[in-house]
Design a protein around this motif. Structure first.
Motif, short mmCIF file in Angstrom:
data_model
loop_
_atom_site.label_atom_id
_atom_site.label_comp_id
_atom_site.label_asym_id
_atom_site.label_seq_id
_atom_site.Cartn_x
_atom_site.Cartn_y
_atom_site.Cartn_z
N GLY A 129 5.83 9.84 3.53
CA GLY A 129 5.80 10.91 2.52
C GLY A 129 5.32 10.41 1.16
O GLY A 129 4.37 10.97 0.58
N PRO A 130 5.93 9.33 0.62
CA PRO A 130 5.49 8.86 -0.70
C PRO A 130 4.05 8.35 -0.74
O PRO A 130 3.34 8.60 -1.71
CB PRO A 130 6.48 7.75 -1.05
N LEU A 131 3.60 7.65 0.32
CA LEU A 131 2.20 7.16 0.31
C LEU A 131 1.24 8.35 0.27
O LEU A 131 0.28 8.37 -0.51
CB LEU A 131 1.91 6.32 1.56
N LEU A 132 1.53 9.35 1.08
CA LEU A 132 0.65 10.52 1.14
C LEU A 132 0.65 11.25 -0.20
O LEU A 132 -0.41 11.66 -0.71
CB LEU A 132 1.13 11.45 2.27
N ALA A 133 1.85 11.40 -0.79
CA ALA A 133 1.95 12.15 -2.06
C ALA A 133 1.19 11.43 -3.17
O ALA A 133 0.50 12.06 -3.97
CB ALA A 133 3.42 12.32 -2.44
N ARG A 134 1.30 10.11 -3.22
CA ARG A 134 0.67 9.40 -4.34
C ARG A 134 -0.81 9.12 -4.11
O ARG A 134 -1.62 9.20 -5.04
CB ARG A 134 1.42 8.09 -4.63
N PHE A 135 -1.19 8.79 -2.85
CA PHE A 135 -2.57 8.34 -2.62
C PHE A 135 -3.41 9.33 -1.82
O PHE A 135 -4.60 9.11 -1.62
CB PHE A 135 -2.57 6.97 -1.92
N GLY A 136 -2.78 10.41 -1.34
CA GLY A 136 -3.54 11.42 -0.59
C GLY A 136 -3.91 10.95 0.81
O GLY A 136 -4.64 11.64 1.54
#
Ligand code: EPU
Length: 417
Positions: free
Chosen positions: A99-106
């Protein structure tokens, strides 16, 4: 591989301090991925699982420093969006970086966690939730690949309350455009701890701890200093161990409100329990009475305490029905307890019928998972004679300094390297 040797039959007496919660610390450390700066986490337990998430974040490019229960994570250098199989296979909770990787880096690529000893443990609700936020998700060669230029807030309904699923979706939605509503969300204290931390970082989350969580997306999060809540399962494990050895133990630095289900059931079994704001005193005495339990999502009786409670019921007066309703294969410890003389019948419907026997006998046994290992420790503490528990690496994943803590309480327990 290390083993634990216990010469049982001694009452536990004295005071023990509870460590920070593993299952709160793991998502908190993963949440540092969302921040372009340095977050500080206090009261982090020194455990194998914490080393695993630290290694994973360092592999992504974060700078971590961990000493004396304080971990700092500088996420500004993260330059990799892939969580590799070799790191994820050691710990399923690695899925929390998705979740956090996707939210920050797309873009995020995370090895798909396999099943484990206690069940298949799919992550379908994590993935359908991220898809509802607009992510494009593919599974290819054992990896989950998720992409979204900008996540968009949405309504997400969980078929079953999922702890890490709720955490993953909260961490994804904090940077999404607009509002996300999570329905039938998990209500565990670890969810509240994560929501509080994210709000300290500048997120806008309300309702954590209830079944409906609202998240208003923000543009950016900032560094924060966070304290991990006490470990409610470690607390419950010491409570049951004190009752099982008919001892008298003060458990300090805990939160009695977080372990209400276990307190109620122990009282029903006849154990004397007194609580203060951050202390629980457990006094055993007469043999306990059999009581029935059913594991349920919080605030129900925790599945992570089922194995330990079963051990206590092995020597209770009467017959106890133990219904495991979270995981489909979480009775492996029962077979080991039977090797120690317990009278347990397992049905196909995740029901264990435990007929109390006067005492357990010491035996060599093998741990199959983290909480199973704790149940065998409690069995070894009760049984007269020498119990040797192998595969204690399971225990090292989630119990900090366990032999030291039990030894201070008077247990004769040593690690054999
Ligand atoms: N589930 C699905 N699909 C999903 C997610 C979950 O079907 O996408 C099912 C699971 O198979 C299970 C139920 O939903 O039957 C609940 O599982 P949940 O997702 O809540 O479990 P988890 O998040 O993987 C956490 C803890 C576990 C604890 C469970 C239940 C962490 C890191 N792990 O796992 O802790 O047993 O919640 O309370 O928070 C432990 O510490 O020993 C441990 C196993």
């Amino acid at each position: 591989m290390d083993k634990i040797q216990i010469n049982g039959g001694r009452k536990l007496e004295g005071e023990v301090a509870i460590s920070g919660a593993k299952n709160a610390a793991l998502p908190l450390i993963a949440s540092a991925i969302l921040v372009d700066g340095t977050c500080e986490f206090n009261n982090v337990p020194h455990l194998m699982d914490i080393s695993s998430i630290r290694l994973l974040l360092e592999d992504l490019g974060a700078k971590c420093f961990f000493e004396d229960h304080v971990m700092t994570v500088d996420g500004s250098g993260i330059n990799k969006i892939e969580a590799e199989y070799d790191l994820v296979r050691k710990m399923r909770a690695s899925i929390l970086v998705l979740g956090p990787l996707l939210a920050r880096f797309g873009h995020a690529k995370v090895s798909l966690p396999g099943g484990c000893a206690i069940g298949a443990r799919p992550v379908n609700m994590h993935l359908s939730g991220l898809a509802a936020l607009g992510a494009n998700i593919h599974i290819d060669q054992g990896y989950i690949e998720a992409r979204a230029e900008k996540l968009t807030g949405s309504e997400i309904y969980f078929d079953i309350p999922t702890v890490t699923g709720t955490e993953n979706l909260m961490m994804a939605a904090v940077l999404a455009k607009g509002q996300t509503v999570l329905r039938n969300a998990a209500r565990e204290p670890e969810i509240i701890c994560l929501a509080d931390a994210l709000n300290q970082m500048g997120a806008d989350i309300s309702g954590a701890g209830s079944a409906i969580i609202q998240i208003q997306g923000v543009d950016k999060l900032r560094p924060a200093r966070i304290t991990v809540i006490p470990d409610r399962i470690e607390t419950g494990t010491f409570m049951v161990a004190a009752a099982a050895t008919r001892g008298d133990v003060r458990i300090n630095g805990c939160n009695p409100d977080h372990i209400g289900g276990v307190i109620s059931k122990l009282k029903e079994a006849g154990v004397r329990i007194d609580t203060r704001a951050d202390q629980i005193r457990v006094r055993g005495g007469d043999p306990v009475k059999s009581v029935d339990i059913q594991t349920l999502p919080y605030p129900g009786f925790p599945t992570d305490m089922q194995a330990q409670f079963m051990t206590l019921m092995c020597v209770a007066q009467g017959t106890s029905m133990i219904h495991e309703s979270i995981f489909e294969n979480r009775f492996i410890h029962a077979n080991e307890l039977m090797r120690m003389g317990a009278d347990i019948t397992l049905s196909k419907t995740n029901l264990a019928i435990v007929k109390g026997v006067p005492e357990l006998q010491a035996a060599p046994v093998m741990a199959s998972d983290l909480r199973a290992s704790a149940s065998l420790v409690i069995a070894g503490l009760m049984a007269k004679g020498t119990t040797v528990i192998s595969r204690v690496y399971h225990m090292d994943r989630g119990y900090e300094a366990i032999e030291e803590k039990f030894s201070v309480l008077g247990a004769d327990m040593v690690r054999i390297k």
